[in-house]
Write a protein that holds these residues in place. Structure first.
Motif, PDB file in Angstrom:
ATOM      1  N   VAL A  51       0.876  -1.180   0.000  1.00 43.81           N
ATOM      2  CA  VAL A  51       0.000   0.000   0.000  1.00 43.81           C
ATOM      3  C   VAL A  51       0.906   1.220   0.000  1.00 43.81           C
ATOM      4  CG1 VAL A  51      -1.794   1.272   1.224  1.00 43.81           C
ATOM      5  CG2 VAL A  51      -1.780  -1.234   1.292  1.00 43.81           C
ATOM      6  N   ALA A  52       0.778   2.043  -1.014  1.00 44.84           N
ATOM      7  CA  ALA A  52       1.640   3.222  -1.139  1.00 44.84           C
ATOM      8  C   ALA A  52       1.129   4.357  -0.252  1.00 44.84           C
ATOM      9  CB  ALA A  52       1.690   3.688  -2.591  1.00 44.84           C
ATOM     10  N   PRO A  53       1.999   5.279   0.112  1.00 41.25           N
ATOM     11  CA  PRO A  53       1.565   6.438   0.896  1.00 41.25           C
ATOM     12  C   PRO A  53       0.592   7.319   0.113  1.00 41.25           C
ATOM     13  CG  PRO A  53       3.969   6.215   0.897  1.00 41.25           C
ATOM     14  CD  PRO A  53       3.450   5.267  -0.135  1.00 41.25           C
ATOM     15  N   LEU A  54      -0.232   8.055   0.837  1.00 46.63           N
ATOM     16  CA  LEU A  54      -1.106   9.049   0.211  1.00 46.63           C
ATOM     17  C   LEU A  54      -0.289  10.299  -0.077  1.00 46.63           C
ATOM     18  CD1 LEU A  54      -4.306   8.690   2.428  1.00 46.63           C
ATOM     19  CD2 LEU A  54      -3.989   7.868   0.088  1.00 46.63           C
ATOM     20  N   VAL A  55      -0.265  10.698  -1.340  1.00 39.82           N
ATOM     21  CA  VAL A  55       0.537  11.854  -1.751  1.00 39.82           C
ATOM     22  C   VAL A  55      -0.279  12.707  -2.722  1.00 39.82           C
ATOM     23  CG1 VAL A  55       2.774  10.714  -1.426  1.00 39.82           C
ATOM     24  CG2 VAL A  55       1.583  10.503  -3.620  1.00 39.82           C
ATOM     25  N   ASP A  56       0.147  13.945  -2.898  1.00 39.47           N
ATOM     26  CA  ASP A  56      -0.545  14.832  -3.833  1.00 39.47           C
ATOM     27  C   ASP A  56      -0.242  14.484  -5.289  1.00 39.47           C
ATOM     28  OD1 ASP A  56      -1.725  16.298  -1.779  1.00 39.47           O
ATOM     29  OD2 ASP A  56       0.018  17.614  -1.586  1.00 39.47           O
ATOM     30  N   ASP A  57       0.999  14.071  -5.538  1.00 38.59           N
ATOM     31  CA  ASP A  57       1.433  13.742  -6.889  1.00 38.59           C
ATOM     32  C   ASP A  57       1.751  12.252  -6.957  1.00 38.59           C
ATOM     33  OD1 ASP A  57       2.551  13.449  -9.368  1.00 38.59           O
ATOM     34  OD2 ASP A  57       4.258  14.788  -9.013  1.00 38.59           O
ATOM     35  N   PRO A  58       0.991  11.474  -7.747  1.00 32.78           N
ATOM     36  CA  PRO A  58       1.232  10.027  -7.826  1.00 32.78           C
ATOM     37  C   PRO A  58       2.659   9.659  -8.216  1.00 32.78           C
ATOM     38  CG  PRO A  58      -0.850  10.587  -8.883  1.00 32.78           C
ATOM     39  CD  PRO A  58      -0.168  11.887  -8.565  1.00 32.78           C
ATOM     40  N   ALA A 114       1.429   2.339 -10.945  1.00 32.46           N
ATOM     41  CA  ALA A 114       1.737   0.966 -10.536  1.00 32.46           C
ATOM     42  C   ALA A 114       1.833   0.037 -11.734  1.00 32.46           C
ATOM     43  CB  ALA A 114       0.682   0.476  -9.556  1.00 32.46           C
ATOM     44  N   ILE A 115       0.929   0.202 -12.698  1.00 30.64           N
ATOM     45  CA  ILE A 115       0.959  -0.642 -13.895  1.00 30.64           C
ATOM     46  C   ILE A 115       2.242  -0.400 -14.682  1.00 30.64           C
ATOM     47  CG2 ILE A 115      -0.121  -0.990 -16.159  1.00 30.64           C
ATOM     48  CD1 ILE A 115      -2.829  -0.478 -14.697  1.00 30.64           C
ATOM     49  N   GLU A 116       2.636   0.841 -14.798  1.00 31.75           N
ATOM     50  CA  GLU A 116       3.889   1.147 -15.501  1.00 31.75           C
ATOM     51  C   GLU A 116       5.081   0.496 -14.823  1.00 31.75           C
ATOM     52  OE1 GLU A 116       2.371   5.540 -17.079  1.00 31.75           O
ATOM     53  OE2 GLU A 116       4.088   5.403 -15.714  1.00 31.75           O
ATOM     54  N   ARG A 176       6.100   6.343  -7.286  1.00 30.22           N
ATOM     55  CA  ARG A 176       6.650   5.424  -8.303  1.00 30.22           C
ATOM     56  C   ARG A 176       7.773   4.575  -7.714  1.00 30.22           C
ATOM     57  NH1 ARG A 176       6.473   5.038 -13.816  1.00 30.22           N
ATOM     58  NH2 ARG A 176       5.378   7.021 -14.043  1.00 30.22           N
ATOM     59  N   SER A 177       8.609   5.186  -6.889  1.00 27.69           N
ATOM     60  CA  SER A 177       9.734   4.454  -6.307  1.00 27.69           C
ATOM     61  C   SER A 177       9.267   3.324  -5.388  1.00 27.69           C
ATOM     62  CB  SER A 177      10.644   5.409  -5.540  1.00 27.69           C
ATOM     63  OG  SER A 177       9.946   6.020  -4.469  1.00 27.69           O
ATOM     64  N   VAL A 178       8.117   3.499  -4.751  1.00 26.20           N
ATOM     65  CA  VAL A 178       7.556   2.447  -3.891  1.00 26.20           C
ATOM     66  C   VAL A 178       7.190   1.226  -4.737  1.00 26.20           C
ATOM     67  CG1 VAL A 178       5.603   1.835  -2.406  1.00 26.20           C
ATOM     68  CG2 VAL A 178       6.734   4.053  -2.141  1.00 26.20           C
ATOM     69  N   PHE A 179       6.501   1.464  -5.829  1.00 27.45           N
ATOM     70  CA  PHE A 179       6.101   0.362  -6.704  1.00 27.45           C
ATOM     71  C   PHE A 179       7.321  -0.299  -7.352  1.00 27.45           C
ATOM     72  CE2 PHE A 179       2.153   3.163  -7.300  1.00 27.45           C
ATOM     73  CZ  PHE A 179       1.526   2.587  -6.218  1.00 27.45           C
ATOM     74  N   ARG A 180       8.281   0.507  -7.726  1.00 23.90           N
ATOM     75  CA  ARG A 180       9.492  -0.043  -8.340  1.00 23.90           C
ATOM     76  C   ARG A 180      10.238  -0.926  -7.340  1.00 23.90           C
ATOM     77  NH1 ARG A 180      12.684   4.458 -11.177  1.00 23.90           N
ATOM     78  NH2 ARG A 180      10.877   4.219 -12.564  1.00 23.90           N
ATOM     79  N   ALA A 181      10.280  -0.486  -6.078  1.00 27.69           N
ATOM     80  CA  ALA A 181      10.972  -1.263  -5.044  1.00 27.69           C
ATOM     81  C   ALA A 181      10.290  -2.609  -4.817  1.00 27.69           C
ATOM     82  CB  ALA A 181      11.035  -0.463  -3.747  1.00 27.69           C
ATOM     83  N   LEU A 182       8.952  -2.648  -4.889  1.00 31.90           N
ATOM     84  CA  LEU A 182       8.258  -3.926  -4.715  1.00 31.90           C
ATOM     85  C   LEU A 182       8.585  -4.866  -5.876  1.00 31.90           C
ATOM     86  CD1 LEU A 182       6.189  -5.187  -2.657  1.00 31.90           C
ATOM     87  CD2 LEU A 182       4.485  -4.843  -4.441  1.00 31.90           C
ATOM     88  N   ARG A 183       8.608  -4.320  -7.082  1.00 33.04           N
ATOM     89  CA  ARG A 183       8.962  -5.154  -8.238  1.00 33.04           C
ATOM     90  C   ARG A 183      10.390  -5.676  -8.107  1.00 33.04           C
ATOM     91  NH1 ARG A 183      11.454  -3.268 -12.635  1.00 33.04           N
ATOM     92  NH2 ARG A 183      10.587  -1.158 -12.374  1.00 33.04           N
ATOM     93  N   GLN A 184      11.299  -4.840  -7.671  1.00 36.98           N
ATOM     94  CA  GLN A 184      12.687  -5.263  -7.507  1.00 36.98           C
ATOM     95  C   GLN A 184      12.821  -6.334  -6.425  1.00 36.98           C
ATOM     96  OE1 GLN A 184      14.434  -1.386  -6.822  1.00 36.98           O
ATOM     97  NE2 GLN A 184      14.864  -1.066  -8.998  1.00 36.98           N
ATOM     98  N   LEU A 185      12.003  -6.199  -5.356  1.00 35.62           N
ATOM     99  CA  LEU A 185      12.007  -7.222  -4.321  1.00 35.62           C
ATOM    100  C   LEU A 185      11.478  -8.538  -4.888  1.00 35.62           C
ATOM    101  CD1 LEU A 185      12.285  -8.215  -1.399  1.00 35.62           C
ATOM    102  CD2 LEU A 185      10.004  -7.277  -0.951  1.00 35.62           C
ATOM    103  N   ARG A 186      10.414  -8.456  -5.688  1.00 34.34           N
ATOM    104  CA  ARG A 186       9.885  -9.660  -6.332  1.00 34.34           C
ATOM    105  C   ARG A 186      10.957 -10.351  -7.174  1.00 34.34           C
ATOM    106  NH1 ARG A 186       6.502  -9.859 -10.871  1.00 34.34           N
ATOM    107  NH2 ARG A 186       8.055  -8.448 -11.757  1.00 34.34           N
ATOM    108  N   ASP A 187      11.699  -9.565  -7.938  1.00 34.72           N
ATOM    109  CA  ASP A 187      12.749 -10.133  -8.790  1.00 34.72           C
ATOM    110  C   ASP A 187      13.831 -10.806  -7.947  1.00 34.72           C
ATOM    111  OD1 ASP A 187      11.318  -9.135 -10.903  1.00 34.72           O
ATOM    112  OD2 ASP A 187      12.628  -7.388 -11.225  1.00 34.72           O
TER     113      ASP A 187
END
Length: 245
Positions: free
Chosen positions: A178-185, A225-227, A189-200
């Motif tokens: 679950v990503a933090p609530l922010v004004d600019d999505p 997140a999709i990107e 991006r770094s949160v989602f990228r980090a999860l993908r990197q952890l998956r790898d």
């Protein structure tokens, strides 16, 4: 006989779904991905059953709930064979017996403690009524490190994943965050990228589990997140409108 939704509600949900599906397709195209590989989970927590039926009739087959009792009541009233219920909320171990085997996916296994509770619940079902449960789960990781969010740390995830290997009734299929609530999505991006990197990383270190699923992205940021590789996005407000408290 299905109770009719409020006048105009069906048209609103249909229009909302058209926009969400278009945005999913656009984000997938930007990432060079097939949008059909992305599962849209309609977050239906607090929503009445009539509204869920509207979304189902419009093609939604995956629904996300975070309150166990509310979800079970909805399942009892409406559960076609092709509908998949997802538990996306924090799971207390004392609810494991009710949850195990009742959901296609449990996204919120955030500790070894919770995983063991689910394993024991499955073993009990097998012993009591010979029901064989193979529960698909995702490991919830707190990428951002926020103290208000549940989830294991990035550092603990590999060890916990290895500890889950002997749990024969659990099928680990990926990760959730679950990503933090922010004004600019773009800020998450770094949160989602980090999860993908952890998956790898986990694919290399604990290959015995399937790591095909990345559940990440909600109404405000699912396109980002999709990107970054999401295979499951959890969207509520963009489909159903503001949720009831």
């Amino acid at each position: 006989m299905i109770n009719q939704p409020p006048i105009g509600q069906e048209a609103i949900i249909a229009a909302n779904l058209t926009r969400v599906r278009a945005r999913i397709a656009e984000a997938a195209q930007r990432a060079g991905r097939n949008p059909e590989t992305i599962t849209l989970v309609a977050v239906s927590k607090t929503k009445p059953l009539e509204v869920i039926k509207v979304a189902y009739n419009l093609g939604i087959r995956d629904f996300g709930e975070n309150r166990v009792q509310e979800a079970l009541e909805k399942q009892a009233a409406f559960s076609p064979s092709d509908l998949r219920w997802h538990m996306i909320g924090h799971l207390q171990t004392n609810k494991a017996q009710k949850v195990c085997g009742s959901f296609a996916y449990i996204h919120s296994v955030d500790s070894l403690h919770v995983a063991l509770a689910l394993q024991r619940a499955a073993e009990k079902k097998l012993h009591v009524d010979e029901t064989e449960v193979q529960q698909t789960v995702l490991l919830q990781v707190n990428i951002s490190g926020e103290t208000t969010k549940e989830g294991m740390t990035i550092e603990d995830a590999p060890a916990i994943a290895r500890q889950l290997l002997p749990l024969s009734h659990l099928k680990v299929q990926g990760l959730m965050t679950v990503a933090p609530l922010v004004d600019d999505p773009e800020q998450v991006r770094s949160v989602f990228r980090a999860l993908r990197q952890l998956r790898d990383k986990l694919r290399q270190e604990v290959p015995e589990h399937s790591w095909e699923q990345l559940s990440m992205g909600m109404t405000d940021d699912y396109h980002i997140a999709i990107e970054e590789g999401a295979t499951i996005v959890r969207v509520g407000r963009a489909i159903f409108g503001e949720r009831v408290k």
